[in-house]
Design an enzyme around this catalytic site. Structure first.
Site, PDB file in Angstrom:
ATOM      1  N   ASN A   1       9.934   6.370   3.074  1.00 57.99           N
ATOM      2  CA  ASN A   1      10.403   5.323   2.153  1.00 57.99           C
ATOM      3  C   ASN A   1      10.242   5.762   0.709  1.00 57.99           C
ATOM      4  O   ASN A   1       9.358   6.569   0.432  1.00 57.99           O
ATOM      5  CB  ASN A   1       9.563   4.053   2.356  1.00 57.99           C
ATOM      6  CG  ASN A   1       9.762   3.447   3.721  1.00 57.99           C
ATOM      7  OD1 ASN A   1      10.874   3.342   4.185  1.00 57.99           O
ATOM      8  ND2 ASN A   1       8.670   3.077   4.358  1.00 57.99           N
TER       9      ASN A   1
ATOM     10  N   GLU B   1      -5.579  -3.326   3.300  1.00 63.83           N
ATOM     11  CA  GLU B   1      -4.209  -3.148   2.801  1.00 63.83           C
ATOM     12  C   GLU B   1      -4.154  -2.169   1.626  1.00 63.83           C
ATOM     13  O   GLU B   1      -4.871  -2.347   0.630  1.00 63.83           O
ATOM     14  CB  GLU B   1      -3.675  -4.528   2.352  1.00 63.83           C
ATOM     15  CG  GLU B   1      -2.300  -4.530   1.747  1.00 63.83           C
ATOM     16  CD  GLU B   1      -1.189  -4.373   2.774  1.00 63.83           C
ATOM     17  OE1 GLU B   1      -1.404  -4.684   3.952  1.00 63.83           O
ATOM     18  OE2 GLU B   1      -0.113  -3.908   2.384  1.00 63.83           O
ATOM     19  N   ASP B   2      -3.317  -1.167   1.747  1.00 66.49           N
ATOM     20  CA  ASP B   2      -3.029  -0.245   0.638  1.00 66.49           C
ATOM     21  C   ASP B   2      -4.261   0.427   0.022  1.00 66.49           C
ATOM     22  O   ASP B   2      -4.385   0.526  -1.214  1.00 66.49           O
ATOM     23  CB  ASP B   2      -2.196  -0.958  -0.446  1.00 66.49           C
ATOM     24  CG  ASP B   2      -0.733  -1.074  -0.018  1.00 66.49           C
ATOM     25  OD1 ASP B   2      -0.401  -0.563   1.065  1.00 66.49           O
ATOM     26  OD2 ASP B   2       0.064  -1.650  -0.760  1.00 66.49           O
TER      27      ASP B   2
ATOM     28  N   TYR C   1       7.987  -9.642  -0.885  1.00 65.68           N
ATOM     29  CA  TYR C   1       7.261  -8.417  -0.533  1.00 65.68           C
ATOM     30  C   TYR C   1       8.036  -7.224  -1.097  1.00 65.68           C
ATOM     31  O   TYR C   1       8.762  -7.362  -2.067  1.00 65.68           O
ATOM     32  CB  TYR C   1       7.018  -8.355   0.996  1.00 65.68           C
ATOM     33  CG  TYR C   1       5.829  -7.492   1.274  1.00 65.68           C
ATOM     34  CD1 TYR C   1       4.558  -7.844   0.825  1.00 65.68           C
ATOM     35  CD2 TYR C   1       5.975  -6.272   1.919  1.00 65.68           C
ATOM     36  CE1 TYR C   1       3.470  -7.019   1.009  1.00 65.68           C
ATOM     37  CE2 TYR C   1       4.888  -5.441   2.109  1.00 65.68           C
ATOM     38  CZ  TYR C   1       3.646  -5.814   1.652  1.00 65.68           C
ATOM     39  OH  TYR C   1       2.569  -4.984   1.818  1.00 65.68           O
TER      40      TYR C   1
ATOM     41  N   LYS D   1       1.709 -10.327   1.397  1.00 63.62           N
ATOM     42  CA  LYS D   1       1.538 -10.106   2.834  1.00 63.62           C
ATOM     43  C   LYS D   1       1.137 -11.410   3.527  1.00 63.62           C
ATOM     44  O   LYS D   1       1.615 -11.730   4.613  1.00 63.62           O
ATOM     45  CB  LYS D   1       0.447  -9.053   3.036  1.00 63.62           C
ATOM     46  CG  LYS D   1       0.564  -8.356   4.345  1.00 63.62           C
ATOM     47  CD  LYS D   1       0.951  -6.921   4.150  1.00 63.62           C
ATOM     48  CE  LYS D   1       1.257  -6.227   5.433  1.00 63.62           C
ATOM     49  NZ  LYS D   1       1.347  -4.790   5.284  1.00 63.62           N
TER      50      LYS D   1
ATOM     51  N   ARG E   1      -3.613   2.383  -3.693  1.00 66.73           N
ATOM     52  CA  ARG E   1      -2.337   2.988  -3.285  1.00 66.73           C
ATOM     53  C   ARG E   1      -1.346   1.870  -2.989  1.00 66.73           C
ATOM     54  O   ARG E   1      -0.973   1.628  -1.850  1.00 66.73           O
ATOM     55  CB  ARG E   1      -2.564   3.867  -2.047  1.00 66.73           C
ATOM     56  CG  ARG E   1      -1.587   4.987  -1.925  1.00 66.73           C
ATOM     57  CD  ARG E   1      -1.349   5.355  -0.479  1.00 66.73           C
ATOM     58  NE  ARG E   1      -0.614   4.319   0.228  1.00 66.73           N
ATOM     59  CZ  ARG E   1      -0.047   4.483   1.408  1.00 66.73           C
ATOM     60  NH1 ARG E   1      -0.135   5.614   2.037  1.00 66.73           N
ATOM     61  NH2 ARG E   1       0.609   3.497   2.007  1.00 66.73           N
TER      62      ARG E   1
ATOM     63  N   ASP F   1      -2.933  -2.216   8.565  1.00 62.11           N
ATOM     64  CA  ASP F   1      -1.512  -2.301   8.894  1.00 62.11           C
ATOM     65  C   ASP F   1      -0.772  -1.003   8.565  1.00 62.11           C
ATOM     66  O   ASP F   1       0.150  -0.608   9.282  1.00 62.11           O
ATOM     67  CB  ASP F   1      -0.874  -3.475   8.148  1.00 62.11           C
ATOM     68  CG  ASP F   1       0.585  -3.612   8.483  1.00 62.11           C
ATOM     69  OD1 ASP F   1       0.893  -3.693   9.683  1.00 62.11           O
ATOM     70  OD2 ASP F   1       1.416  -3.600   7.560  1.00 62.11           O
ATOM     71  N   ASP F   2      -1.185  -0.333   7.477  1.00 60.29           N
ATOM     72  CA  ASP F   2      -0.493   0.911   7.096  1.00 60.29           C
ATOM     73  C   ASP F   2      -0.632   1.963   8.197  1.00 60.29           C
ATOM     74  O   ASP F   2       0.248   2.797   8.375  1.00 60.29           O
ATOM     75  CB  ASP F   2      -1.084   1.485   5.800  1.00 60.29           C
ATOM     76  CG  ASP F   2      -1.026   0.469   4.667  1.00 60.29           C
ATOM     77  OD1 ASP F   2       0.015  -0.181   4.541  1.00 60.29           O
ATOM     78  OD2 ASP F   2      -2.027   0.311   3.952  1.00 60.29           O
TER      79      ASP F   2
HETATM   80  P1  NAD Z   1       1.103  11.048   3.579  1.00 61.95           P
HETATM   81  O1  NAD Z   1       1.198  11.496   2.187  1.00 61.95           O
HETATM   82  O2  NAD Z   1      -0.208  10.697   4.172  1.00 61.95           O
HETATM   83  O3  NAD Z   1       1.725  12.193   4.513  1.00 61.95           O
HETATM   84  C1  NAD Z   1       2.800  12.994   4.201  1.00 61.95           C
HETATM   85  C2  NAD Z   1       2.760  14.197   5.113  1.00 61.95           C
HETATM   86  O4  NAD Z   1       3.960  14.937   4.950  1.00 61.95           O
HETATM   87  C3  NAD Z   1       1.618  15.164   4.833  1.00 61.95           C
HETATM   88  O5  NAD Z   1       1.031  15.578   6.042  1.00 61.95           O
HETATM   89  C4  NAD Z   1       2.319  16.354   4.181  1.00 61.95           C
HETATM   90  O6  NAD Z   1       1.666  17.577   4.439  1.00 61.95           O
HETATM   91  C5  NAD Z   1       3.651  16.304   4.912  1.00 61.95           C
HETATM   92  N1  NAD Z   1       4.704  17.058   4.244  1.00 61.95           N
HETATM   93  C6  NAD Z   1       4.924  17.231   2.906  1.00 61.95           C
HETATM   94  N2  NAD Z   1       5.956  18.086   2.727  1.00 61.95           N
HETATM   95  C7  NAD Z   1       6.395  18.439   3.943  1.00 61.95           C
HETATM   96  C8  NAD Z   1       7.414  19.306   4.399  1.00 61.95           C
HETATM   97  N3  NAD Z   1       8.192  19.961   3.543  1.00 61.95           N
HETATM   98  N4  NAD Z   1       7.585  19.448   5.704  1.00 61.95           N
HETATM   99  C9  NAD Z   1       6.810  18.795   6.600  1.00 61.95           C
HETATM  100  N5  NAD Z   1       5.818  17.958   6.221  1.00 61.95           N
HETATM  101  C10 NAD Z   1       5.617  17.787   4.916  1.00 61.95           C
HETATM  102  O7  NAD Z   1       2.078   9.827   3.721  1.00 61.95           O
HETATM  103  P2  NAD Z   1       2.118   8.713   4.878  1.00 61.95           P
HETATM  104  O8  NAD Z   1       1.261   7.558   4.527  1.00 61.95           O
HETATM  105  O9  NAD Z   1       1.905   9.352   6.195  1.00 61.95           O
HETATM  106  O10 NAD Z   1       3.619   8.226   4.745  1.00 61.95           O
HETATM  107  C11 NAD Z   1       4.681   9.124   4.888  1.00 61.95           C
HETATM  108  C12 NAD Z   1       6.005   8.421   4.742  1.00 61.95           C
HETATM  109  O11 NAD Z   1       6.199   7.555   5.843  1.00 61.95           O
HETATM  110  C13 NAD Z   1       6.111   7.559   3.483  1.00 61.95           C
HETATM  111  O12 NAD Z   1       7.351   7.752   2.868  1.00 61.95           O
HETATM  112  C14 NAD Z   1       6.034   6.177   4.001  1.00 61.95           C
HETATM  113  O13 NAD Z   1       6.774   5.268   3.208  1.00 61.95           O
HETATM  114  C15 NAD Z   1       6.672   6.341   5.359  1.00 61.95           C
HETATM  115  N6  NAD Z   1       6.248   5.238   6.209  1.00 61.95           N
HETATM  116  C16 NAD Z   1       7.189   4.538   6.909  1.00 61.95           C
HETATM  117  C17 NAD Z   1       6.810   3.435   7.635  1.00 61.95           C
HETATM  118  C18 NAD Z   1       7.799   2.644   8.432  1.00 61.95           C
HETATM  119  O14 NAD Z   1       8.873   3.082   8.668  1.00 61.95           O
HETATM  120  N7  NAD Z   1       7.445   1.441   8.861  1.00 61.95           N
HETATM  121  C19 NAD Z   1       5.487   3.048   7.626  1.00 61.95           C
HETATM  122  C20 NAD Z   1       4.540   3.817   6.913  1.00 61.95           C
HETATM  123  C21 NAD Z   1       4.935   4.917   6.215  1.00 61.95           C
END
Ligand code: NAD
Length: 565
Positions: free
Chosen positions: A422, A249-250, A107, A178, A160, A272-273
């Site tokens: 991430n 997924e994605d 993965y 997955k 995505r 899942d996302d």
């Molecule tokens: P997304 O693009 O939908 O959301 C990003 C958000 O961040 C948006 O609302 C944007 O306006 C905001 N943002 C951008 N710049 C900013 C700033 N300077 N200050 C405050 N907010 C700001 O992305 P997503 O799908 O919500 O994912 C976000 C992150 O979370 C990714 O890096 C993803 O890898 C991580 N994530 C982690 C896990 C986990 O830990 N298991 C799971 C899913 C996503």
């Protein structure tokens, strides 16, 4: 009790009793050098294998050695996939026995490299591709996919893929990976699963220009045509595999949310996302609260990032607060979002409709002293709200500055800091920074793996919120209980269960998630918890607790060789 005999078979059935070369070519039945002398005689295998008969333990040792001889991770993955095509039992045994090592190969991150180069690395197909030209033929394609009854589908439209964007037909690597995690993690038998790429075209010009590209060479389907295509797909799934659970997924964020809203009552499905991510993050919060001996309803949480991840986590936290009968006025104050334009407060103008739903209420704005029509930075929000928990889902590295973290730590005895973006290069701060700036007080969990941090003579283990702790158990629970839908309550149940499985010893070290090597045990407990929840909500089979535990224990598939004579 009616049981689920299909899933309870320890092995794939020998339907046509394959023999000779055909048997060796069947990845789900092949044992390679482990065919016994008697089997070789009765199954026309004499002379088709070198003479020595080996045990699975010996084969495992050899495969593990092969994996290590390869220096490049993508090469290791290619080797593992070749093993899966040759001998599925051995592949899964290897994965299960070396989970921590094999998971980043089968993965993320390695599978992403495979998806990027898919057309150039293509060897044997796994899963199916459905294109817009197939819109009237989807039931036939689904039937072609398997002779077995499919109970789990993981489907992507490739738009995505991980953090890599639109990868066209190559996105199939993700549902495949997955599904391997489902089978290895929770014991769903591989023959009951189906990975699907809805190859609706790609807007990735590099792929469209590539003469070797194997996918549908058109721009992405969109609008009404895209909706009609998905509708035809869902109707076909209901017709051909009516008992299948479907995992989206994605998909890109807007589609992901719309599809979940449109279909969650028409077919058992989840994303899942959105839901798995929320569940694993909330589990981390629960564990950290247990460590600090406090409860969810006493927290104020600031989110930096209001995308799919942040909003999903916040919604689930509010659900947990309501479960604890939080006073509605406190609930209104408890979750605050900041995005790239600052505080999302009452009256804030945002393009995305879902952001309006998470805006701080007028009353809460007044309570914290925020003025309408003013932009507030993350620091100002932290200063006014004084959060006990700070969660980063912004994808902006360095967003949690020393000033912000020190401000938070000034009034919170046990700050919980979760830079979840991430990969690790995008984390809002590093665990070492969070610990240094809070003088070792913080409990830290991240989205990507980080090494333990030593601060002031103490080693802090950093929990990684990996969705793999959640989706295999939720999936297996839904399948076994034949749940009609997959509500968010299931994911909250999974979060409570996961948090409960973190030992006091692990918590004392700062680790708020179990070890990856405990995945099968974790998934089993989550499967049981989901079945009980489905029953209690009137959505799943009516079995008592003992029957549930018995059914789960019987249904977990473990890869071992079956005697063929
Ligand atoms: P997304 O693009 O939908 O959301 C990003 C958000 O961040 C948006 O609302 C944007 O306006 C905001 N943002 C951008 N710049 C900013 C700033 N300077 N200050 C405050 N907010 C700001 O992305 P997503 O799908 O919500 O994912 C976000 C992150 O979370 C990714 O890096 C993803 O890898 C991580 N994530 C982690 C896990 C986990 O830990 N298991 C799971 C899913 C996503």
């Amino acid at each position: 009790m009616t049981t689920s005999p299909y899933l309870q078979r320890a092995h794939k059935p020998l339907k046509n009793q394959l023999k000779g070369k055909e048997l060796l070519d069947s990845s789900s039945l092949n044992k390679g050098s482990a065919f016994t002398k008697e089997e070789r005689e009765s199954l026309n295998l004499e002379g088709l294998l070198p003479p020595q008969v080996r045990t699975i333990e010996y084969q495992l040792q050899m495969e593990y050695e092969h994996m290590h001889q390869k220096k490049d991770d993508l090469e290791k993955l290619i080797g593992l996939l070749a093993l899966q095509d040759r001998n599925e039992t051995l592949f899964y045994r290897l994965v299960i026995e070396h989970l921590e090592e094999t998971m980043p190969l089968i993965y993320t991150p390695t599978v992403g490299k495979l998806c990027e180069k898919y057309s150039h690395l293509f060897r044997r197909p796994r899963g199916i591709w459905i294109t817009p030209d197939d819109i009237d033929n989807i039931p036939k394609i689904l039937s072609n996919a398997s002779e077995e009854e499919i109970r789990l589908i993981v489907v992507t439209d490739n738009e995505r893929i991980l953090g890599l964007g639109d990868l066209g037909a190559g996105g199939i690597g993700i549902p495949c990976g997955k599904i391997s995690l489902y089978c290895a993690g929770s014991g769903i038998p591989p023959w009951a699963t189906l990975p699907i790429s809805l190859d609706v075209g790609t807007n990735n010009l590099d792929l469209l220009d590539d003469p070797f590209y194997l996918g549908y060479k058109q721009r992405r389907l969109k609008g009404k045509e895209y909706q009609e295509f998905i509708e035809a797909f869902i109707e076909a799934v209901k017709e051909v595999y009516p008992r299948a659970l479907l995992q989206w997924e994605d998909f890109k964020k807007e589609n992901a949310m719309n599809l979940l809203t449109r279909y969650h009552r028409r077919i058992p499905c989840f994303n899942d996302d959105i839901q798995g991510t929320a569940s694993v993050a909330v589990a981390g919060v629960f564990s950290a609260l247990r460590k600090n001996n406090t409860s969810i309803k006493d927290q104020r949480i600031v989110f930096a990032g209001a995308g799919a991840a942040g909003v999903g986590i916040g919604d689930m936290i509010k659900m947990a607060m309501k479960d604890e009968n939080i006073d509605p006025e406190l609930l209104d104050l408890s979750v605050v979002y900041v995005d790239s334009n600052g505080l999302i407060g009452h009256g804030a103008q945002r393009r995305e409709a879902y952001k309006q739903k998470v805006a701080l209420s007028d009353t809460a704005m007044q309570h914290y002293g925020f003025e309408e029509n003013r932009i507030y930075s993350l620091f100002e929000v932290v200063e006014k709200v004084q959060p006990t928990i700070l969660i980063g889902t912004s994808t902006i590295p360095g967003l949690f500055t020393e000033k912000i973290i020190r401000e938070m730590a000034a009034y919170t005895e046990n700050p919980i800091i979760m830079p979840l973006s991430n990969p690790s290069s995008k984390a809002e701060c590093t665990p070492a920074e969070a610990l240094r700036w809070t003088e070792g007080k913080a409990t830290v969990a991240t989205g990507s793996p980080f090494s333990p941090v030593s601060y002031d003579g103490k080693v802090h283990h950093i929990g990684q919120g990996n969705n793999v702790f959640i989706f295999p158990g939720v999936g297996m629970g839904c399948i076994l209980s034949e749940a009609m839908e997959v509500p968010n309550e299931f994911f909250l149940t999974a979060a409570y269960t996961l948090a409960g499985l973190v030992s006091d010893e692990q918590l004392a070290k700062g680790s708020i998630y179990p070890q990856i090597d405990d995945l099968r045990k974790v998934s089993k407990e989550i499967t049981i918890a989901i079945m009980k929840k489905a029953r209690d909500m009137g959505l799943g089979r009516l079995l008592d607790d003992e029957e549930i535990e018995e059914l789960v224990t019987k249904s977990i598939w473990y890869p071992s060789y079956q005697k063929y004579v």
